[in-house]
Design a protein around this motif. Structure first.
Motif, PDB file in Angstrom:
ATOM      1  N   ASP A  54      15.889  42.072  40.333  1.00 57.23           N
ATOM      2  CA  ASP A  54      16.475  43.235  39.652  1.00 57.23           C
ATOM      3  C   ASP A  54      17.966  43.044  39.376  1.00 57.23           C
ATOM      4  O   ASP A  54      18.532  43.732  38.520  1.00 57.23           O
ATOM      5  CB  ASP A  54      16.262  44.497  40.486  1.00 57.23           C
ATOM      6  N   CYS A  55      18.609  42.113  40.101  1.00 58.73           N
ATOM      7  CA  CYS A  55      20.044  41.856  39.903  1.00 58.73           C
ATOM      8  C   CYS A  55      20.307  40.704  38.945  1.00 58.73           C
ATOM      9  O   CYS A  55      21.436  40.229  38.842  1.00 58.73           O
ATOM     10  CB  CYS A  55      20.719  41.583  41.249  1.00 58.73           C
ATOM     11  N   GLY A  60      20.940  45.704  36.257  1.00 58.05           N
ATOM     12  CA  GLY A  60      20.602  45.646  37.672  1.00 58.05           C
ATOM     13  C   GLY A  60      21.829  45.607  38.562  1.00 58.05           C
ATOM     14  O   GLY A  60      21.889  46.290  39.600  1.00 58.05           O
ATOM     15  N   HIS A 339      11.595  48.458  39.374  1.00 52.15           N
ATOM     16  CA  HIS A 339      12.423  47.256  39.324  1.00 52.15           C
ATOM     17  C   HIS A 339      12.667  46.639  40.694  1.00 52.15           C
ATOM     18  O   HIS A 339      13.151  45.519  40.787  1.00 52.15           O
ATOM     19  CB  HIS A 339      13.767  47.562  38.646  1.00 52.15           C
TER      20      HIS A 339
END
Length: 671
Positions: A54-55, A60, A339
């Motif tokens: 998600d990052c 994100g 997510h």
């Protein structure tokens, strides 16, 4: 993963400088590898953990920033202008293997004009290290970096049958990817196909025959979600890693596919013109089942060490987008956002509480221990061995256990190595069968870097097809003693390695008994010795030294460590002798070819209980004696436990020993 400070500010308000934000990232587990100031902007290079896909986008990372500062997250706003024509009337999309493709969204855009991207788009991509291609391809990269959803654009006019089929590759099917390489496919791989052929390797790379070109007029935009394990296997099998596969194999957000498709379509219309046909073609055979996780209140203190107030816990959940579905005296049940594919159990929620509440707020305490510890087998022996080697001037090396098969077969041709199924490199395809190659590479590396006087050892495992064992190698080259104002330089030699071997064997109370077995081919035939299966030592063969471009002589010794430890005899404590010893020296003439071991054996065969020791102390190869002879001086030590020996008794012992030497070896007493 590179993210831009100004781009992040479009998603969330940041009240601190880039340097201060970098510290915040580190505190919540997003390690900042580098921070580069680029004009009025700043670029963060983040080391994103494999369980945090998600990052892998600006959105994100902005979510994390919003949680850190308690700010509001802003998702991109855009206007999607659709025509009256429906996309489903022009194109069809089907998924034949929903296990490998959870969702496939498609947008049809007609009448685009392919050309360079506007300056703002090119500048943003270049700042993050992405090369601009054309306006349509650049939009797909821009949306991927912004939202984390990989996309692909097809030249719709090159797709046969006006259809997309997501299926497994046929046996022996081939296709040429965008990098102009023909790829051999197999049924384990998922492909995107039209009515006739595969046109893309799903989640990895598109095909050259359907790529966007200057002649493209109509575009089919793909935004899909693929099985991470399938993408990872396909990427490894093809030796092909892309930004798309990097994200898919970690787990993309299935609910982001449609939003990203719409966002990209709107941007394409903005920078390339064209008409967006109405409605996205969204094939979503198995809707995502929401994931829930429960956090018990008492578990917070038990796991983290201190209690955390309910308001803080709920605030962290809300800032991270977790929907609290149940709150009771026992704890909380939350619905995990789509997510966050890494959240599935209570420990994951505890990790989120710790990250955002602050690790520095938890005391550093060791857990209570009510058990007991013990050494591994031979652990004390290994520590003693390392201590002896360090005292002898050797430094430990710890190389990797991987090697290449051709090298291993040069040193252990009779051993079948263990082959790795998925090696990291071509020259690391097998597990080593010998410690010698890695030791020679270490010496070579040090020599190339100007370090030529070396004494090294490694205590590690060697492997073969069916087993493994621990082994020890010691190696030395260059000067044993450097030149000084008081003495000349002295090179490390054969008798130095022999002395170190003897010292190790003596420290373990293991007798040094030579054997007639041949030494391995990589040893110098005239300067090496084998002591049974326990140890072989000597000078490296010059041919092997030349292979590693070594000029100095290299001396090595290889031990079977387990056999050494098993052969160890525990020393006994003896009282200090009450009666004095008597030493007698004998100078013998022996035929050349007679070894000292034979002399000692002849002396001890007399079986005199009072004989406490025998050792040589001088040898002459030439003198006032025949050329076929050599002179050897030995020292005999006698001692009794219950009386002082007389000269007459010792004379008798000497005569008996001389008689044995004469009978067995033809020795003479030198006059």
């Amino acid at each position: 993963m590179k993210v831009g400070y100004r781009w992040l500010q479009e998603f969330v308000d940041i009240p601190e400088t880039p340097q201060q934000l970098a510290d915040r990232f580190t505190n919540v587990g997003l390690a900042v590898d580098a921070l580069e100031i680029a004009g009025s902007d700043a670029i963060f290079e983040l080391d994103v953990a494999t369980n945090r896909p998600d990052c892998l986008s600006h959105l994100g990372v902005a979510r994390e920033i919003a949680a850190i500062y308690g700010s509001e997250l802003r998702t991109p706003k855009f206007q999607l202008r659709e025509a009256e024509h429906r996309a489903a009337d022009v194109f069809s999309i089907s998924i034949s293997d929903p296990d490998l493709c959870a969702r496939y969204c498609g947008r049809y855009i007609a009448g685009v004009k392919i050309g360079p991207s506007p300056d703002w788009l090119k500048a943003r991509l270049e700042l993050l290290g992405v090369r601009p291609i054309n306006n349509v391809a650049d939009v797909t990269n821009y949306v991927m970096l912004g939202l984390g959803q990989p996309l692909h654009a097809f030249d719709a006019d090159t797709l046969a049958g006006q259809q997309i089929i997501v299926r497994r590759a046929d046996l022996d099917e081939k296709m040429t990817t965008l990098d102009e390489v023909e790829r051999q496919l197999d049924p384990s791989m998922l492909v995107i196909a039209d009515a006739k052929r595969a046109v893309a390797v799903a989640g990895v790379m598109g095909g050259a025959e359907t790529e966007i070109s200057s002649a493209t007029k109509n575009v089919l935009l793909e935004s899909a979600n693929f099985d991470p394990l399938s993408i990872r296997k396909t990427s490894r099998a093809l030796g092909l890693t892309t930004e798309a596969s990097y994200r898919f194999e970690r787990g993309a957000d299935v609910e982001m596919a449609r939003f990203a498709c719409d966002r990209a379509a709107a941007l394409i219309e903005e920078v390339a013109g064209g008409t967006i046909f109405r409605d996205v073609i969204d094939v979503y055979p198995r809707r995502r089942t929401p994931v829930t996780a429960t956090l018990r209140r008492q578990k917070i203190q038990g796991f983290l060490g201190v209690p955390v107030e309910d308001a803080i816990v709920e605030g962290i959940f809300q800032r991270l987008g977790f929907n609290i579905t149940k709150h009771s005296h026992d704890g909380w049940t939350v619905e995990v956002p789509s997510h966050r594919v890494d959240i599935s159990r209570e420990e994951d929620l505890l990790d989120e509480i710790a990250r955002h509440h602050g690790f520095d707020r938890f005391p550093s305490t060791l857990p209570k221990w009510s058990g007991f510890g013990s050494h591994l087998p031979f652990e004390s022996d290994e520590r003693f061995l390392r201590s002896r080697l360090a005292a002898a001037g050797y430094s430990e090396t710890i190389p990797m256990a991987f090697s290449d098969e051709s090298t291993e077969r040069k040193f252990r041709p009779q051993i079948e190595p263990v082959k790795l199924i998925n090696p990291m490199a071509e020259n690391e395809a097998v597990l080593r069968t010998s410690l010698t190659p890695s030791m020679l590479r270490t010496i070579q590396w040090n020599t190339y870097h100007g370090i030529r006087d070396l004494q090294l050892y490694e205590l590690g495992k060697v492997y073969w097809d069916g087993g493994e064992t621990r082994s020890l190698i010691i190696a030395a080259t260059g000067s044993l003693r450097p030149k000084s104002v008081h003495e000349a330089e002295r090179e490390f030699g054969f008798y130095d390695i022999k002395g170190d071997v003897e010292d190790l064997l003596r420290s373990f109370n293991v007798a040094m008994q030579s054997a007639v077995n041949s030494v391995p081919a990589y040893y110098h035939p005239g300067r090496s010795v084998r002591l049974g299966d326990l140890v072989v030592f000597g000078e490296l063969h010059p041919d092997y030294a030349r292979d590693y471009k070594m000029r100095n002589r290299i001396y090595i010794a290889e031990f079977d460590v387990q056999l050494l430890f098993e052969s160890r005899m525990r020393g006994s404590i003896e009282a200090v002798p009450r009666f004095p010893s008597i030493r007698r020296d004998l100078s013998l003439l022996l035929s050349k070819g007679i070894k000292y071991a034979e002399v000692e054996q002849a002396v001890r065969s007399v079986a005199i209980p009072e004989l406490a020791g025998v050792e040589p102390f001088d040898r002459l190869e030439s003198g006032s004696f025949p050329e076929s002879k050599y002179a050897l001086a030995i020292s005999l030590t006698y001692q009794s436990e219950d009386r002082t020996l007389t000269d007459d008794e010792v004379d008798v012992f000497d005569r008996r020993i001389l008689e044995s030497l004469t009978e067995r070896l033809g020795a003479e007493l030198r006059q």
